[in-house]
Scaffold this motif. Sequence first.
Motif, PDB file in Angstrom:
ATOM      1  N   GLY A  85      44.599  42.579  29.137  1.00  0.00           N
ATOM      2  CA  GLY A  85      44.595  43.421  30.251  1.00  0.00           C
ATOM      3  C   GLY A  85      43.360  44.160  30.654  1.00  0.00           C
ATOM      4  N   GLY A  86      43.411  45.558  30.989  1.00  0.00           N
ATOM      5  CA  GLY A  86      42.353  45.969  31.243  1.00  0.00           C
ATOM      6  C   GLY A  86      41.370  46.479  30.014  1.00  0.00           C
ATOM      7  N   LEU A  87      41.932  46.103  28.906  1.00  0.00           N
ATOM      8  CA  LEU A  87      41.158  46.289  27.609  1.00  0.00           C
ATOM      9  C   LEU A  87      40.433  44.953  27.560  1.00  0.00           C
ATOM     10  CD1 LEU A  87      40.280  47.435  24.840  1.00  0.00           C
ATOM     11  CD2 LEU A  87      42.262  46.430  23.883  1.00  0.00           C
ATOM     12  N   GLY A  88      40.834  43.997  27.992  1.00  0.00           N
ATOM     13  CA  GLY A  88      40.026  42.678  27.836  1.00  0.00           C
ATOM     14  C   GLY A  88      38.730  42.696  29.004  1.00  0.00           C
ATOM     15  N   ILE A  89      38.971  43.361  29.963  1.00  0.00           N
ATOM     16  CA  ILE A  89      37.962  43.476  31.050  1.00  0.00           C
ATOM     17  C   ILE A  89      36.988  44.200  30.394  1.00  0.00           C
ATOM     18  CG2 ILE A  89      37.330  44.379  33.510  1.00  0.00           C
ATOM     19  CD1 ILE A  89      40.253  43.515  34.439  1.00  0.00           C
ATOM     20  N   MET A  90      37.327  45.492  29.774  1.00  0.00           N
ATOM     21  CA  MET A  90      36.255  46.259  29.256  1.00  0.00           C
ATOM     22  C   MET A  90      35.582  45.576  28.131  1.00  0.00           C
ATOM     23  SD  MET A  90      36.407  48.759  31.124  1.00  0.00           S
ATOM     24  CE  MET A  90      35.216  49.830  30.177  1.00  0.00           C
ATOM     25  N   VAL A  91      36.192  44.916  27.292  1.00  0.00           N
ATOM     26  CA  VAL A  91      35.408  44.026  26.160  1.00  0.00           C
ATOM     27  C   VAL A  91      34.565  43.066  26.787  1.00  0.00           C
ATOM     28  CG1 VAL A  91      35.848  42.412  24.519  1.00  0.00           C
ATOM     29  CG2 VAL A  91      37.466  44.301  24.586  1.00  0.00           C
ATOM     30  N   PRO A  97      35.518  33.750  32.987  1.00  0.00           N
ATOM     31  CA  PRO A  97      35.723  34.543  31.656  1.00  0.00           C
ATOM     32  C   PRO A  97      36.499  35.933  31.778  1.00  0.00           C
ATOM     33  CG  PRO A  97      33.413  33.759  31.880  1.00  0.00           C
ATOM     34  CD  PRO A  97      34.353  33.591  33.148  1.00  0.00           C
ATOM     35  N   PHE A  98      36.234  36.512  32.815  1.00  0.00           N
ATOM     36  CA  PHE A  98      37.059  38.047  33.037  1.00  0.00           C
ATOM     37  C   PHE A  98      38.517  37.739  33.463  1.00  0.00           C
ATOM     38  CE2 PHE A  98      32.662  39.649  33.540  1.00  0.00           C
ATOM     39  CZ  PHE A  98      32.784  41.031  32.760  1.00  0.00           C
ATOM     40  N   TYR A 102      43.400  42.066  39.325  1.00  0.00           N
ATOM     41  CA  TYR A 102      44.573  41.823  39.700  1.00  0.00           C
ATOM     42  C   TYR A 102      45.542  41.134  38.781  1.00  0.00           C
ATOM     43  CZ  TYR A 102      48.346  38.999  42.431  1.00  0.00           C
ATOM     44  OH  TYR A 102      49.420  38.585  42.763  1.00  0.00           O
ATOM     45  N   VAL A 103      45.129  40.381  38.111  1.00  0.00           N
ATOM     46  CA  VAL A 103      45.732  39.706  36.852  1.00  0.00           C
ATOM     47  C   VAL A 103      46.064  40.828  35.855  1.00  0.00           C
ATOM     48  CG1 VAL A 103      45.693  38.215  34.964  1.00  0.00           C
ATOM     49  CG2 VAL A 103      44.588  37.588  37.103  1.00  0.00           C
ATOM     50  N   ALA A 104      45.191  41.603  35.339  1.00  0.00           N
ATOM     51  CA  ALA A 104      45.411  42.575  34.552  1.00  0.00           C
ATOM     52  C   ALA A 104      46.448  43.826  35.170  1.00  0.00           C
ATOM     53  CB  ALA A 104      44.180  43.720  34.195  1.00  0.00           C
ATOM     54  N   VAL A 105      46.648  44.199  36.340  1.00  0.00           N
ATOM     55  CA  VAL A 105      47.503  44.878  36.821  1.00  0.00           C
ATOM     56  C   VAL A 105      48.962  44.355  37.002  1.00  0.00           C
ATOM     57  CG1 VAL A 105      48.021  46.325  39.062  1.00  0.00           C
ATOM     58  CG2 VAL A 105      45.809  46.393  38.285  1.00  0.00           C
ATOM     59  N   VAL A 106      48.977  43.233  37.434  1.00  0.00           N
ATOM     60  CA  VAL A 106      50.092  42.538  37.847  1.00  0.00           C
ATOM     61  C   VAL A 106      50.884  42.409  36.388  1.00  0.00           C
ATOM     62  CG1 VAL A 106      51.453  40.544  38.520  1.00  0.00           C
ATOM     63  CG2 VAL A 106      49.382  41.796  39.966  1.00  0.00           C
ATOM     64  N   PHE A 123      32.463  43.763  43.191  1.00  0.00           N
ATOM     65  CA  PHE A 123      33.995  43.219  43.612  1.00  0.00           C
ATOM     66  C   PHE A 123      34.380  41.844  43.380  1.00  0.00           C
ATOM     67  CE2 PHE A 123      36.826  41.684  46.657  1.00  0.00           C
ATOM     68  CZ  PHE A 123      37.830  42.621  46.779  1.00  0.00           C
ATOM     69  N   SER A 124      33.113  40.963  43.610  1.00  0.00           N
ATOM     70  CA  SER A 124      33.553  39.504  43.386  1.00  0.00           C
ATOM     71  C   SER A 124      33.474  39.218  41.906  1.00  0.00           C
ATOM     72  CB  SER A 124      32.082  38.772  43.959  1.00  0.00           C
ATOM     73  OG  SER A 124      32.364  37.603  43.683  1.00  0.00           O
ATOM     74  N   ILE A 125      33.145  39.900  40.894  1.00  0.00           N
ATOM     75  CA  ILE A 125      33.310  39.542  39.696  1.00  0.00           C
ATOM     76  C   ILE A 125      34.471  40.166  39.089  1.00  0.00           C
ATOM     77  CG2 ILE A 125      32.393  40.207  37.242  1.00  0.00           C
ATOM     78  CD1 ILE A 125      29.532  40.175  38.409  1.00  0.00           C
ATOM     79  N   PHE A 126      34.896  41.482  39.503  1.00  0.00           N
ATOM     80  CA  PHE A 126      36.049  41.961  38.905  1.00  0.00           C
ATOM     81  C   PHE A 126      37.267  42.048  39.610  1.00  0.00           C
ATOM     82  CE2 PHE A 126      32.257  44.083  37.151  1.00  0.00           C
ATOM     83  CZ  PHE A 126      32.726  43.820  35.568  1.00  0.00           C
TER      84      PHE A 126
END
Length: 502
Positions: free
Chosen positions: A423-429, A414-415, A304-308, A296-299
Motif C-alpha cells: 500500500g502507501g508504505l510500499g510507495i514510501m519504501v 515497480p511502484f 490508485y492501487v494503494a488507495v483502492v 504525477f506520471s510516476i505515482f
Amino acid sequence: MLKNVQNSAKNQTPADVVKRAKKSSDFKEIIKLVLGVQIHILYFTTLIEHKTMEQVFLPYINECEKQKDHSFDLNQFKDNFPLEDVIRTQDAKEIEDKIHQGFVLITIETTSEECLLVNVSNLSEGVRKTNETENEFSVTGPKLGFVESLDTNILLLRSKLKSPLLTTEEFVLGTLSKTRVTIVYLDGITNEKHIETVKKRLSEIDFDIIWDTSVIDQIIRDNSHTPFPLYVSSERLDRISFTLSIGQVVIFCDGSPQAISGPSTILDFFIASEDYYYNWVIGSFFRLIRIFGIIFSIFSSSIYVAVVTFHFEVIPADLLGPLIKSRANVPFPPLIEVLFLEMTIELLREAGARLPTKVGQTLGIVGGIVIGQAAVAAALTSNVLLIIVALSALASFTTPTMAMSNTIRLLRFPFILMSSWLGGLGIMVGFAVLLCHLFKLKSFGTPYMVPLYPFRRNNFKDSFIRSPYSEISKRPGFLKPKETIKYSHVKKYQQKEDINDE
C-alpha cells in the motif's frame, strides 16, 4: 579471433593490404605509365567522390603521361598534386585505414614500399540533407539540428559559437568500424578535470562497432546498472551550444545526429530550450508544470492501487459512490486492472513509434479511443482508472528528452507492484530506495542530484524555475568552471525621462 587478426595485421606489407582489398568487388585498380614509370591506382569505388576523381585526379595523371622530358620524381609528383591531402607512407596499417576512408592508393613500380595516399573521399554521400530537429520540437526558437555527418555538425557548431575558445579533439574508436569521435569544449572555461576524464574514458574503449553516441554513453557512464540517463543527449544545435557555454564537455560521433554532454544533473533532463526563449515567468511556469507532470506520471497509478486496495477510507464520500459504481462489474483486482491498462498504453505507444508517421498517429488516436471504450464497456477496467492512466501517459510526454521519458515509463511499474504489496508504505519504501539510488549516481564524477545533494543554494536560480537573465549570469558552481561569469549585467536600469512635446 579479432586479436589474432589484429596481431597478423601488424606484420603485413602494403602488398598484403592490396591483396586483401582486391577480394572486394568494389575495389578497382588502374595502371598508368607516368614518365616511364608504371604506377598502380587503387581505390574503393563506393568510397571516393567520382566528380573529383574524374575532373581533378585523373586529368593530372593524364597530363603527367604526356610529359616526356622529365624523369619520374616521387617528391615532385607529390608536391605538384592538385589535391591538398596527399600522404607519402610505407606503413601498411596506415594504408589499410586510409583506403577504407576514401583515399586513393598510388603504388610505384620502381619502389616496392613507398606509396602515396590521396584523399578523394566522398563526405556528402548518404548524408541527410535537411537538418531540422525531428525528435525535439519547439514552437519558438531555431529549428536547426545535427545530422549524421561529423564534419557538418562541427561546422554548424562553429557557425553558432564563433569563439577561438571552441576546441575539438578527435579519436578513432571501434576495432571494426573505425568511427571518428570528437570531443568539444571551451578552452579556458571548461574544467580540465572534466576534459581529462572524458579523454581517459574514450581512450580506454575497446569495442568492435560504434553505431551511435548512445553506445558511447553506455560504455563510459559512471554506473551501467541504472535506468537513468547520466548525460544529456540532444540533436538541437541551440541546446548543445548552451551546454558548452556553461562549461560542459560535448561528444560527437560520426554517423549520429545526437550529441551527448556532461557532467549533467537530473534537473538538466527537465529543462527545455524553449524555457529561455519565453519570459522568465512563462518559462518557469512551463518548467514547474513539466516537473509536476513527471511526478504525477510516476505515482498516479500506484497511488490508485494503494488507495483502492488498502486505504479506501481516504476516498472522499462524494467520490466513493462513483468509484464503487465504476468498479462494480470489474472482475479483476486493482493490480491486474492497472497493469492491463498500462501495458495497453505501452503497446500503443511502441506501435505508433515503429509505424510510419501518418499511420502511427491514426493508430494512437483511434486505437486509444476504441480500446479504452471497449475495455470499459466489457467491464475490464473502470472509468476512473482509464482517466488516470491516460493522464499519466500524457504527463510522461512532457519530458524534453526521450531518454528520461523512457525511464519514467519504466519507473511506474515497480511502484505499482510495491503499492499492491504494502500500500502507501510500499510507495514510501520505493521512493526511499529511489532517492538512495539517485544520491549515489554521478556524471563524470559529479553528483547527479546537485543542487539538491550536495545542497548548492546558488544553483537553484536555474533549476526548478528559470530566473531572469540578470540572475543567471554565472555558470553553475558544481561544474567548477575556470571562468564563472558568463556575461555582465546591469543591476539597475536608469530610466530616462520621455521627451515631452512642448
